[in-house]
Design an enzyme around this catalytic site. Structure first.
Site, short mmCIF file in Angstrom:
data_model
loop_
_atom_site.label_atom_id
_atom_site.label_comp_id
_atom_site.label_asym_id
_atom_site.label_seq_id
_atom_site.Cartn_x
_atom_site.Cartn_y
_atom_site.Cartn_z
N SER A 261 0.84 -1.19 0.00
CA SER A 261 0.00 0.00 0.00
C SER A 261 0.88 1.25 0.00
O SER A 261 1.82 1.35 0.78
CB SER A 261 -0.89 -0.03 1.24
N GLY A 262 0.58 2.16 -0.91
CA GLY A 262 1.35 3.41 -0.97
C GLY A 262 2.73 3.27 -1.56
O GLY A 262 3.55 4.18 -1.43
N GLY B 187 3.61 3.19 -4.72
CA GLY B 187 3.80 3.85 -6.01
C GLY B 187 3.48 2.95 -7.18
O GLY B 187 3.73 3.30 -8.33
N LYS B 188 2.91 1.77 -6.91
CA LYS B 188 2.65 0.80 -7.99
C LYS B 188 1.64 1.31 -9.00
O LYS B 188 1.78 1.07 -10.20
CB LYS B 188 2.24 -0.56 -7.43
N HIS C 286 -7.11 8.37 -7.80
CA HIS C 286 -6.68 7.62 -8.99
C HIS C 286 -7.18 8.29 -10.27
O HIS C 286 -6.46 8.31 -11.27
CB HIS C 286 -7.16 6.17 -8.89
N ASN D 91 -7.61 11.48 -10.69
CA ASN D 91 -6.73 12.63 -10.87
C ASN D 91 -5.38 12.22 -11.43
O ASN D 91 -4.80 12.92 -12.26
CB ASN D 91 -6.56 13.39 -9.55
N ARG E 292 -4.85 9.77 -13.43
CA ARG E 292 -5.06 9.40 -14.83
C ARG E 292 -5.44 10.58 -15.71
O ARG E 292 -5.40 10.49 -16.93
CB ARG E 292 -6.18 8.36 -14.95
N GLU F 149 -6.82 -2.39 -12.57
CA GLU F 149 -6.51 -1.91 -11.21
C GLU F 149 -7.67 -2.28 -10.29
O GLU F 149 -8.74 -1.71 -10.44
CB GLU F 149 -6.32 -0.39 -11.27
#
EC number: 2.7.1.156
Length: 182
Positions: A9-10, A12-13, A50, A52, A54, A88
């Site tokens: 989690s968090g 950067g994936k 997410h 934002n 994209r 995702e």
């Protein structure tokens, strides 16, 4: 080509996955298959963040919380060689499939259903990038349903890594290549 991207989690994936699909998509239409269902304010905020991320990257979003193979029918480009997909994420898809009824679904049935759906999707696109989570390292013992979920996600990740051309783990924003293909 299929690329599987994992991380905590968090880590950067998601950002890395978006950059990855943008680089390899060239003359293809980019689709973002969103699997998260919103149940609370935190979920709404995560989805907004997410979206934002994209923004301006020309993704067409397909909401597909279950039955991922059905996303193929929602793609407006019919030529598979002109489609790229970012899915995702696998952990949400599994949770949606596993806990969709009052009872927990059979482990093997769920693993087969999701893996078969991913294979169908992979065969219908030029590039597929899948984001999944690393939820296996906290050392905490959870209730039976959560432990079963963690085991199934691990098995699905193993299956997907076998059919993926590349597997990448993102750690604090840094991609670590676990499997190099094509």
């Amino acid at each position: 080509m299929m690329i599987m991207i994992t991380g905590g989690s968090g880590s950067g994936k998601s950002s890395y996955a978006e950059d990855c699909i943008t680089k390899i998509s060239k003359n293809c239409k980019k689709y973002y298959i969103a699997t998260m269902q919103v149940f609370d304010e935190e979920g709404k905020q995560r989805i907004e963040r997410h979206k934002n991320m994209r923004s301006g990257k020309n993704f067409k979003t397909i909401e597909q919380p279950c039955n991922v193979e059905n996303a193929i029918e929602k793609m407006d480009i019919k030529d598979p060689s002109k489609r790229t997909v970012l899915l995702e994420c696998m952990s949400n898809l599994l949770a949606n499939e596993m806990f969709s009824d009052e009872t927990i679904q059979d482990r093997h049935m769920i693993m087969d259903k999701i893996t078969d759906g991913i294979r169908q999707l992979k065969n219908e696109v030029r590039h597929l990038v899948i984001v999944t989570n690393n939820v296996f390292e906290d050392g905490t013992v959870y209730d039976d349903a959560t432990m079963e979920y963690i085991k199934i996600l691990g098995c699905i990740n193993e299956r997907l890594s076998e059919i993926a051309d590349q597997v990448i783990e993102v750690v604090v924003g840094i991609p670590v290549i676990l499997k190099e293909g094509m």
